[in-house]
Design a protein around this motif. Structure first.
Motif, PDB file in Angstrom:
ATOM      1  N   LEU A  44      -6.704   9.555  -0.322  1.00 28.37           N
ATOM      2  CA  LEU A  44      -5.535   8.677  -0.244  1.00 28.37           C
ATOM      3  C   LEU A  44      -5.474   7.977   1.100  1.00 28.37           C
TER       4      LEU A  44
ATOM      5  N   THR B 169      -5.742   3.860   2.162  1.00 29.30           N
ATOM      6  CA  THR B 169      -4.778   3.164   3.002  1.00 29.30           C
ATOM      7  C   THR B 169      -5.424   2.561   4.240  1.00 29.30           C
TER       8      THR B 169
ATOM      9  N   SER C  18       0.823  -1.213   0.000  1.00 31.79           N
ATOM     10  CA  SER C  18       0.000   0.000   0.000  1.00 31.79           C
ATOM     11  C   SER C  18       0.852   1.256   0.000  1.00 31.79           C
TER      12      SER C  18
ATOM     13  N   LEU D  54      -0.816   7.201  -8.824  1.00 29.12           N
ATOM     14  CA  LEU D  54      -1.392   8.458  -8.353  1.00 29.12           C
ATOM     15  C   LEU D  54      -2.119   9.189  -9.478  1.00 29.12           C
TER      16      LEU D  54
ATOM     17  N   THR E 199       1.300   3.843  -3.533  1.00 30.70           N
ATOM     18  CA  THR E 199       0.872   5.240  -3.384  1.00 30.70           C
ATOM     19  C   THR E 199       2.007   6.228  -3.600  1.00 30.70           C
TER      20      THR E 199
ATOM     21  N   TYR F 240       3.991   4.084   4.853  1.00 27.49           N
ATOM     22  CA  TYR F 240       4.265   5.414   4.295  1.00 27.49           C
ATOM     23  C   TYR F 240       5.757   5.648   4.074  1.00 27.49           C
TER      24      TYR F 240
ATOM     25  N   TRP G 126       1.804  -1.342 -10.951  1.00 22.70           N
ATOM     26  CA  TRP G 126       1.073  -1.413  -9.688  1.00 22.70           C
ATOM     27  C   TRP G 126       0.054  -2.540  -9.684  1.00 22.70           C
TER      28      TRP G 126
END
Length: 526
Positions: free
Chosen positions: A83, A87, A45, A55, A49, A307, A202
């Motif tokens: 976004l 997630t 994830s 994106l 992103t 992240y 992706w």
């Protein structure tokens, strides 16, 4: 006074016989591979992103902020409600699913929950790979969340109940190792597919989640049930004894079997485990089942897990470099997981949690300080300092990976008696999913508003949780789960609560006894 109250269990599992057999190892490898599902999702994830093609297709506003809007602060380039919903939606689905999983695990067995979780996860991966709009992505996340709700609830239970007490820490830590391996695999796949021309890499990342899920689902068909569940289900002691002998590689399993039967008899008297866990005598287990997973998440580890590529892009690294940086941090975590498996049953749970806590405190505060001095709202950070942040993050994830990572699943599982074990594990997973959802939903906004202060906030939480371990968490290494109640009676704080409960029960029995004697005397005289 030893505030932490080390309460070591007897060596060798309180006189239990047996060894780690190949049957135990194979069963635990198959079950533990469910951790790869969770890890793969965490890694994938965050990676997708940060891919420009992903994106541009699904989150064009974020792409515009990242590439074209020079007036947006560096800390705010990825701040998007849509976004964060992508997630974090998984974790709300997982939260609800894990509460249902407790009933399935208790009634139909640990293997049944593993099968359900793996099957739903496969379905979710199909929607991810075939997604043409945000709605399909959200269906993908929700199905993955349901699958993880079942697997994360049942697998740590399965591992703890299958393992010999003296090796329970190492075997249960295998689940966290699989999570780390899953994240590493995801990071490597993201790094590879990002180079595919045409911008469809992706799809490979999202659809490949079906591979570990298929392995787990097929393997679960052949998994044996745990001796604890065999006794709990229908009281078949002979079947449980045969399974225990096969697991331990010896016929001398009577002492362990007796403890399992005793625990099962108590468990049968419980009609509502969720209500029962609220009783005063289970207060230590409830508090720890709530706080350990909460503390696990407020370390900020999932900021790194899902992240990391986004964060490294934020501080100035390019797409490829940011994805490779996530690979490097995960390699450090995986190595630390292996160290944890080797030392957890030798040094115990408390020492690892305390040392890991100090390591994470220093790391978070150092990152915050570097960002405060060297990273401003506009302009890129000097590459040397960007790589310094990467190095410190490696120290951070290593500290987490040999302490709070694996022990979050081990400690709550091993301290709960059989009658509340499934409910206790559901509480743990529910808290993990809930707090992960909150952090996933708020981190990008926190980074935008608090900036470098975000890392000082996480560091402060690590200080709090390290103090909690020092004062309130007893040592549980090598102590059989069926004999775990003694740690609370010997702990400097918890004995006041558990001791009072036992005192009340004894007082009640004392008050009842005279009445019984009087009634007996009356009947005799008549």
């Amino acid at each position: 006074m030893a505030i932490g109250a080390f309460v070591d269990g007897p060596a060798g599992g309180a006189g239990y016989n047996g060894r780690v057999t190949s049957f135990v190892v194979l069963s635990c490898i198959v079950a533990g591979s469910g951790g790869i599902l969770f890890g793969y999702d965490l890694g994938i994830s965050g990676g997708v992103t940060s891919m420009e093609s992903f994106l541009k297709k699904f989150f064009p506003d974020v792409y515009h902020q990242m590439k074209e809007d020079s007036h947006v602060s560096n800390y705010c380039r990825f701040d998007s409600e849509l976004l964060t919903v992508f997630t974090s939606s998984l974790y709300i689905a997982g939260l609800v699913a894990t509460l249902f999983a407790s009933s399935v695990t208790t009634k139909y067995g640990r293997r049944a929950s593993i099968l359900i979780g793996g099957s739903v996860f496969i379905a979710g991966s199909v929607f991810g790979g075939a997604a043409v709009n945000v709605y399909m992505l959200l269906i993908n996340r929700i199905l993955l969340g349901i699958g993880l709700g079942f697997t994360n609830q049942s697998i740590p239970l399965y591992l703890s109940e299958m393992a010999p007490p003296q090796y329970r820490g190492a075997i249960n830590n295998g689940f966290e190792l699989c999570i780390s391996i899953g994240i590493l695999i995801a990071n490597l796949i993201n790094y590879g597919v990002a180079k595919i021309e045409g911008g469809w890499g992706w799809r490979i990342s999202l659809s490949m989640a079906a591979v570990p899920a298929a392995f787990l689902t097929i393997g679960a068909i052949f998994l044996p049930e745990t001796p604890s569940f065999l006794i709990q289900r229908d009281g078949n002691v002979d079947q449980a004894k045969m399974m225990l002998q096969r697991l331990r590689g010896t016929t001398g399993v009577q002492k362990e079997l007796d403890d399992l039967v005793t625990a099962s008899n108590i468990s049968r008297t419980i009609k509502n485990p969720y209500r029962n866990i609220l009783k005063k005598k289970y207060r230590p287990q409830l508090v720890i089942a709530l706080l350990i997973p909460f503390f696990n998440q407020v370390t900020g580890i999932n900021v790194i897990n899902f992240y990391a590529p986004v964060m490294f892009r934020t501080i100035g690294l390019k797409e490829s470099a940011s994805l490779m940086s996530a690979v490097v941090t995960r390699l450090c975590a995986t190595a630390a997981n292996i160290v944890a498996m080797i030392v957890v049953d030798r040094f115990g749970r408390r020492k690892l949690l305390l040392v890991g806590g100090v390591q994470m405190i220093l790391s978070q505060f150092t990152v915050g300080a570097v960002l405060a001095v060297k990273f401003k709202d506009h302009g890129a950070m000097e590459k040397e300092y960007a790589y310094l942040v990467l190095a410190i993050m490696c120290v951070f994830v290593a500290g987490f990976a040999w302490s709070w990572g694996p022990l979050t699943y081990l400690v709550p599982t091993e301290i709960c008696p059989l009658e509340i074990r499934s409910a206790g594990q559901s509480v743990v997973i529910a808290v993990i999913f809930l707090v992960t959802f909150v952090i996933g939903q708020t981190f990008l906004a926190m980074l935008c508003h608090l900036k470098f202060g975000t890392f000082f906030l996480f560091g402060g939480w690590v200080c709090v949780m390290t103090m909690f371990v020092f004062f309130f968490l007893p040592e549980t290494k090598q102590l059989p789960m069926e004999q775990m109640e003694q740690v609370w009676r010997r702990h400097w704080f918890w004995k006041r609560i558990v001791g009072e409960e036992e005192g009340e029960e004894e007082a009640g029995q004392t008050q009842t006894a005279p009445g019984s004697i009087a009634l007996s005397t009356t009947l005799h005289n008549n």
